[in-house]
Design a protein around this motif. Structure first.
Motif, PDB file in Angstrom:
ATOM      1  N   HIS A 236      -8.385  -9.709 -21.511  1.00 29.72           N
ATOM      2  CA  HIS A 236      -9.582 -10.115 -22.247  1.00 29.72           C
ATOM      3  C   HIS A 236     -10.762  -9.247 -21.824  1.00 29.72           C
ATOM      4  O   HIS A 236     -10.777  -8.710 -20.714  1.00 29.72           O
ATOM      5  CB  HIS A 236      -9.888 -11.577 -21.948  1.00 29.72           C
ATOM      6  N   PRO A 237     -11.747  -9.099 -22.700  1.00 29.41           N
ATOM      7  CA  PRO A 237     -12.909  -8.282 -22.346  1.00 29.41           C
ATOM      8  C   PRO A 237     -13.779  -8.981 -21.304  1.00 29.41           C
ATOM      9  O   PRO A 237     -14.679  -9.750 -21.658  1.00 29.41           O
ATOM     10  CB  PRO A 237     -13.640  -8.118 -23.678  1.00 29.41           C
ATOM     11  N   VAL A 238     -13.478  -8.768 -20.056  1.00 27.99           N
ATOM     12  CA  VAL A 238     -14.233  -9.446 -18.988  1.00 27.99           C
ATOM     13  C   VAL A 238     -14.875  -8.391 -18.092  1.00 27.99           C
ATOM     14  O   VAL A 238     -14.242  -7.381 -17.770  1.00 27.99           O
ATOM     15  CB  VAL A 238     -13.291 -10.345 -18.161  1.00 27.99           C
ATOM     16  N   ILE A 239     -16.113  -8.635 -17.701  1.00 30.89           N
ATOM     17  CA  ILE A 239     -16.792  -7.702 -16.799  1.00 30.89           C
ATOM     18  C   ILE A 239     -16.350  -8.037 -15.364  1.00 30.89           C
ATOM     19  O   ILE A 239     -16.590  -9.155 -14.891  1.00 30.89           O
ATOM     20  CB  ILE A 239     -18.324  -7.821 -16.939  1.00 30.89           C
TER      21      ILE A 239
ATOM     22  N   ASP B  76     -16.066  -3.382 -17.966  1.00 26.67           N
ATOM     23  CA  ASP B  76     -14.889  -3.980 -18.603  1.00 26.67           C
ATOM     24  C   ASP B  76     -13.692  -3.072 -18.369  1.00 26.67           C
ATOM     25  O   ASP B  76     -13.593  -1.994 -18.974  1.00 26.67           O
ATOM     26  CB  ASP B  76     -15.182  -4.144 -20.104  1.00 26.67           C
TER      27      ASP B  76
ATOM     28  N   LYS C 243     -11.436  -2.132 -21.448  1.00 27.15           N
ATOM     29  CA  LYS C 243     -12.112  -1.267 -22.421  1.00 27.15           C
ATOM     30  C   LYS C 243     -12.236   0.158 -21.863  1.00 27.15           C
ATOM     31  O   LYS C 243     -12.075   1.133 -22.589  1.00 27.15           O
ATOM     32  CB  LYS C 243     -13.493  -1.822 -22.776  1.00 27.15           C
TER      33      LYS C 243
ATOM     34  N   LYS D  56     -21.725   0.054 -25.505  1.00 24.90           N
ATOM     35  CA  LYS D  56     -21.771  -1.400 -25.281  1.00 24.90           C
ATOM     36  C   LYS D  56     -21.799  -1.735 -23.799  1.00 24.90           C
ATOM     37  O   LYS D  56     -22.375  -2.740 -23.388  1.00 24.90           O
ATOM     38  CB  LYS D  56     -20.549  -2.068 -25.923  1.00 24.90           C
TER      39      LYS D  56
ATOM     40  N   SER E  60     -18.598 -10.532 -22.911  1.00 24.45           N
ATOM     41  CA  SER E  60     -17.202 -10.918 -23.115  1.00 24.45           C
ATOM     42  C   SER E  60     -17.061 -11.838 -24.317  1.00 24.45           C
ATOM     43  O   SER E  60     -16.177 -11.641 -25.163  1.00 24.45           O
ATOM     44  CB  SER E  60     -16.666 -11.647 -21.882  1.00 24.45           C
TER      45      SER E  60
ATOM     46  N   GLU F 219     -17.570  -9.987 -27.561  1.00 25.81           N
ATOM     47  CA  GLU F 219     -16.387  -9.173 -27.878  1.00 25.81           C
ATOM     48  C   GLU F 219     -15.269 -10.048 -28.421  1.00 25.81           C
ATOM     49  O   GLU F 219     -14.622  -9.697 -29.394  1.00 25.81           O
ATOM     50  CB  GLU F 219     -15.893  -8.453 -26.612  1.00 25.81           C
ATOM     51  N   MET F 220     -15.090 -11.184 -27.773  1.00 27.13           N
ATOM     52  CA  MET F 220     -14.015 -12.084 -28.204  1.00 27.13           C
ATOM     53  C   MET F 220     -14.300 -12.639 -29.586  1.00 27.13           C
ATOM     54  O   MET F 220     -13.383 -12.798 -30.395  1.00 27.13           O
ATOM     55  CB  MET F 220     -13.846 -13.221 -27.191  1.00 27.13           C
TER      56      MET F 220
ATOM     57  N   MET G 208     -13.444  -9.941 -31.983  1.00 28.93           N
ATOM     58  CA  MET G 208     -12.004  -9.712 -32.133  1.00 28.93           C
ATOM     59  C   MET G 208     -11.287 -10.924 -32.711  1.00 28.93           C
ATOM     60  O   MET G 208     -10.074 -10.909 -32.879  1.00 28.93           O
ATOM     61  CB  MET G 208     -11.391  -9.366 -30.769  1.00 28.93           C
TER      62      MET G 208
ATOM     63  N   GLN H 112     -10.949 -13.723 -31.204  1.00 26.53           N
ATOM     64  CA  GLN H 112     -10.350 -14.574 -30.175  1.00 26.53           C
ATOM     65  C   GLN H 112     -11.144 -15.862 -30.039  1.00 26.53           C
ATOM     66  O   GLN H 112     -10.629 -16.873 -29.560  1.00 26.53           O
ATOM     67  CB  GLN H 112     -10.298 -13.833 -28.833  1.00 26.53           C
TER      68      GLN H 112
ATOM     69  N   ASP I 259      -9.400 -18.441 -27.859  1.00 19.74           N
ATOM     70  CA  ASP I 259      -8.068 -17.922 -27.513  1.00 19.74           C
ATOM     71  C   ASP I 259      -6.988 -18.869 -28.033  1.00 19.74           C
ATOM     72  O   ASP I 259      -6.097 -19.267 -27.295  1.00 19.74           O
ATOM     73  CB  ASP I 259      -7.966 -17.757 -25.982  1.00 19.74           C
TER      74      ASP I 259
END
Lengths: 553, 437
Positions: free
Chosen positions: A402-405, A446, A449, A526, B24, B27-28, B31, B33, B48
């Motif tokens: 998942h897009p997580v920092i 991320d 990414k 981004k 995040s 982005e989700m 997408m 999600q 999700d």
């Protein structure tokens, strides 16, 4: 459209006919939407303005006719008063004296020295001339049977219609009766028709106007400027008395008529409509000019906007079709990835089984087995472990998280990537030079990414250098973040394309999507970073990715 | 039904406070999600592919707050899950599930605490700016000190991971009254115990009114003394928030908000909480005790409630006033029983309160003369008998037993259960109460 690949631009399918209908509908709709309010508002305003102006013009004309009529009335009233005053003050005895009468006649001249009377006579109650001053020989004439004489004897004051009389010249008279010790007598004066014409013919219209007087029977009492003569029959018949001013439109002319107060004559003023409504016509013409100009401007704007709109739609449609193709391809790749994901999971399970079996064999042959077998079993186990780790890595790559920092080690990402691409690099005999900074600071970004960004750029480099090439990876920490450079010794990017490499859908490869670098740019921006490229034809390309230490949205 | 823009608004609000989380979530959302259901009436969104229920009441009252909190919980759970997945050794699934759930709740609470801290710091800065050095009077300095104290308290909460526990044997000063729920399980009526565990529990309960931001706002505004909980074995079962209504010649205690796990309007898909009986009555009993033991100039207890809860309020002694108002006249039913239990657990009650409770129980005993005509009346009668038994069991206040026994003796013939109850009194010993032969 320059960013659409050349191969795609050559497509024979035309979009324009598809949008022809849209073009027509938009033009018609926009034109209607612009013109209908314009016509309604403009028409309304035009109607209001012309009505107001016409009303104002006619009111002015009405006032002018009233003034004209009053001027004539006043002239006749003043002349009548002159005769009354003279006859009342001087008396018959004085007036029949030729010198006195001549003196009176001279004194009745106007200030300019011109007399409004042609002659002056004193007549007794039998119609005989007692005295006469004037150019005609009328002293011997008897007016006992003349209509004016009868009328004045009845009414004391009389202004006649124009008639020829004894002198056979059209004229009209003003007669006043006086009654004294000697009986009734009349002072009679003939009005100078030329002088009178001068007063009556002052028309409101400057170029085309005409003004004249007619009697109740429609006979001209003054000379009209056009269309008739004194004592001739005018076009006006069947006249009825009325109050005020009457306006009529006849044959392109406005006829304004008003009855005189002191004499039953109709004061007529004729003016051409074109002349009187000149100002109105100017307003109308200006309005039409502005409307046409506005209409042309609107129409041109509508055409311009519609053309732009349709052109933009065409571009979008082409891009969408292009993207559709890419999407189909991507979808196919994704499903293949999904399949390979399952396939590798199965291999991983098989490897686990092999591992278990190997352990089992090891346990069974714990005693009495040769070192050779032991070694081989250990080797199987270590190979299984290595394979499982490789598969795990591969699965992590094809299924990004998942897009997580999180905390990200750039050097590790690059190493993972190179390991992943190892066989491809070996196959093409591509050398990779790693120039990493030791203890490169960890950044917050991320991970998945960034993996995608580096994967795209390194794969681009791999495809650019082809066989026996070289790729250089360099990482450095700077004041504001980490700089990663990916350089190759491929053919480089031509100068004319360098500004477009990050544009969506720009590609020079026939099988390329034109999205890779655009996505890289989007991702780095981004994440608060930047990406740039330097290249010279024949000397390779040099991508610089700058990433901040902390995530900066 | 929620729309994507509602979710986007919530994410934007989070982004302002926590850009990393905002990134995040954005982005989700991009997408797909995070998404909203294509159709259906429920107030929920998909994170999700998991359904996240949004508290309808909170959404209409507080806007995107419940969506923000749902997103944060799910985000916290997601990151924890990812972290556990990246570990080489296989996890203990039960433990992992608990860890994931707690991580989500903790992240949300931490986020809310951070937000509260930001607001407190801003307020503190404003106070400092507005109070010139020469004006540093008592009040200005006190306010700044309060802000600073609150900030350090909240920071401490963030770090502290201790579970919420009360020793039943020890006399805890934070506990106002002790009673029971589920007939016999000890529970505590106390001021809301601000700590990470309690806040996480509230976040998990997803009750009407009582969301984490509301609780932290109470703390920041110095209103935390008006917030009470029913705590059983370290678990919060219900909350009540009180306000003092003041008008000329009138002072009333208003139950502004009350919510229990039982009254939770949840989604059947959500994890089921164990339902405990008598939490609502317990909370109202606590409020009644507060009223009676507090300053004497408060006239009554009132509340505004929806029609649906009418039956409960009328059954415990509230009388309807106005369109949706209720006022507590004389406690009865389960409320009286809960009050009696609390009073029995409180030895230092004022004499006037004991007398008042005695009067109420006397009146209730008198009502037993009338026979029950239907099931409802029979049920009410059983509750009165249970209350009488509580009086007869009372060790702390013999007056209750005395009043009850005297009423039972007086109406012995008219109350069929009197003999049995007197026998029960003899068995209990009922202190020195005079049990007739």
């Amino acid at each position: 459209m320059s960013d659409v690949p050349a191969s795609f631009s050559k497509t024979k399918e035309k979009d324009y006919p598809y949008f022809r209908g849209v073009w027509n509908r938009v033009v018609v709709a926009l034109t209607a939407a612009s013109f209908i309010p314009l016509i309604l508002i403009g028409g309304g305003m035009y109607y209001y303005a012309t009505s107001a102006l016409k009303e104002k013009t006619l009111t002015t004309l009405r006032m002018q006719v009233i003034n004209h009529k009053d001027a004539i009335d006043q002239f006749l009233a003043e002349r009548t008063m002159d005769l009354k005053v003279v006859s009342a003050n001087l008396g018959l005895d004085s007036l029949i004296t030729p010198d006195v009468l001549e003196g009176v006649f001279l004194s009745l001249r106007s200030a300019e020295g011109r007399s409004c009377f042609t002659d002056l006579g004193i007549i007794d109650d039998q119609g005989r001339h007692l005295a006469y001053v004037g150019p005609y020989d009328l002293i011997s004439k008897n007016y006992k049977d003349a209509p004016w004489f009868k009328a004045v004897m009845e009414r004391d004051v009389y202004i006649s219609d124009v008639f020829s009389g004894f002198r056979r010249v059209p004229h009209f008279i003003i007669a006043v009766k006086q009654t004294g010790n000697e009986g009734a007598w009349i002072i009679r004066a003939t009005v100078d028709t030329v002088y009178f014409d001068g007063i009556t013919s002052q028309s409101p219209g400057k170029r085309s106007g005409d003004a004249f007087l007619i009697n109740r029977n429609g006979v001209f009492q003054t000379n009209p400027r056009m269309g008739g003569q004194l004592m001739g029959q005018s076009e006006f018949t069947g006249l009825e008395p009325f109050e005020g001013v009457k306006l009529e439109e006849r044959e392109g002319q406005i006829h304004a008529t008003a009855w005189l107060r002191n004499v039953p004559w109709l004061c007529v003023a004729k003016i051409d409509q074109d002349e009187i409504f000149d100002a109105l016509h100017r307003v109308r013409n200006t309005g039409i000019f502005v409307f046409i100009l506005g209409a042309i401007l609107i129409f041109l704007t509508v055409l311009l906007i519609t053309n732009q709109l349709v052109s933009s739609l065409e571009t979008k449609r082409r891009n969408i079709r292009f993207l559709n193709q890419q999407l189909r391809r991507t979808s196919y790749m994704a499903s293949s990835m999904e399949l390979s994901y399952g396939f590798f999971r199965e291999i991983k399970d098989n490897l686990a089984n092999i591992d278990v079996a190997t352990t089992w064999i090891q346990d069974l042959s714990l005693e009495g087995s040769s070192d050779e077998i032991e070694k081989s079993l250990d080797q199987i186990k270590s190979e299984v472990l290595r394979s499982r780790k490789s598969i795990d890595k591969f699965l992590r790559f094809i299924r990004p998280g998942h897009p997580v920092i999180t905390e990200v080690n750039i050097n590790e990402i690059l190493d993972d990537l190179l390991e992943f691409l190892g066989s491809e690099l070996d196959f093409k005999n591509i050398k990779v030079k790693r120039d990493y900074q030791d203890h490169l600071p960890i950044i917050r970004s991320d991970n998945s990414k960034l993996r995608q960004v580096f994967q795209n750029i390194v794969l681009n480099a791999v495809s650019a250098v082809e066989k026996d090439g070289e790729i250089r990876l360099k990482t450095r920490a700077e004041k504001n973040g980490v700089i990663v450079t990916v350089a190759d010794n491929g053919p480089g990017i031509p100068e004319e394309n360098i500004d477009q490499v990050f544009d969506p859908l720009f590609t020079t490869k026939p099988e390329g999507t034109g999205l890779g670098l655009s996505i890289c740019l989007n991702i780095t921006q981004k994440l608060g970073g930047s990406i740039s490229v330097k290249s010279e034809a024949g000397k390779g390309a040099f991508f610089i990715i700058q990433l901040p230490f902390q995530f900066k949205p | 039904m929620l729309k994507r823009e509602n979710i986007k608004q919530a994410i934007d609000a989070i982004s302002e406070r926590a850009p990393e989380i905002g990134y995040s979530l954005n982005e989700m959302l991009g997408m797909g999600q995070i998404d909203v259901p294509a159709e259906g009436d429920g107030l929920y969104f998909l994170f999700d592919k998991q359904k996240v229920q949004v508290n309808k009441f909170l959404y209409f009252n507080e806007g995107t707050v419940p969506i923000e909190q749902g997103l944060l919980i799910k985000y916290g759970e997601m990151t924890k899950k990812q972290e556990l997945q990246n570990k080489d050794h296989p996890p203990n699934y039960m433990q992992a599930a608990m860890e994931i759930q707690k991580a989500g709740l903790r992240l949300m609470v931490t986020h809310e605490i951070d937000y509260a801290l930001t607001r407190l710091r801003k307020r503190s800065e404003t106070l400092e700016t507005n109070t010139r050095p020469t004006d540093y009077g008592h009040t200005g300095m006190e306010s700044i000190e309060t802000e600073t104290g609150l900030i350090s308290f909240l920071k401490k909460i963030k770090k502290n991971s201790l579970t919420l526990e009360i020793d039943p044997e020890e006399k805890d000063p934070s506990v106002s009254y002790r009673g029971v729920v589920d007939d016999d399980t000890p529970a505590h009526f106390m001021c809301f115990p601000f700590c990470m565990d309690s806040l996480m529990q509230v976040a998990d309960m997803n009750l009407e009114f009582f969301h984490v931001r509301f609780l932290l706002n109470c703390l920041a505004r110095g209103m935390e003394k008006n917030l009470f909980v029913c705590l059983m074995d370290g678990k919060i079962l219900g909350l009540v928030y009180l306000t003092l209504k003041e008008r000329t010649f009138y002072k009333g205690l208003e139950i502004k908000y009350i919510a229990t796990l039982r009254g939770k309007t949840g989604d059947p898909a959500e994890p089921a909480f164990q339902v405990h009986r008598g939490v609502g009555a317990f909370l109202v009993a606590g409020v009644w005790m507060l009223w009676k033991t507090g300053p004497g100039n408060v006239n009554e207890i009132s509340l505004d409630s929806e029609i649906g809860a009418r039956w409960f309020y009328e059954a415990v002694g509230f009388e309807s006033r106005g369109l949706s108002g209720y006022v507590l006249k004389a406690p009865k039913g389960y409320l009286l029983k809960a009050i009696l239990i609390m009073a029995n657990n409180c030895r230092d009650l004022r004499k006037s309160i004991i007398e008042e409770i005695g009067t109420i129980i006397g009146k209730q005993t008198k009502l037993l003369r009338k026979k029950a005509k239907n099931e409802k009346e029979q049920s009410a009668r059983s509750v009165v008998i249970a209350s009488i038994k509580e009086c007869l069991k009372s060790e702390a206040h013999l007056e209750f037993a005395k009043v009850t026994i005297s009423m039972l003796s007086k109406y012995k013939k008219k109350i069929p259960e009197s003999e049995e109850l007197i026998r029960f009194a003899s068995e209990q010993g009922s202190g020195n109460a005079k049990v007739p032969p």
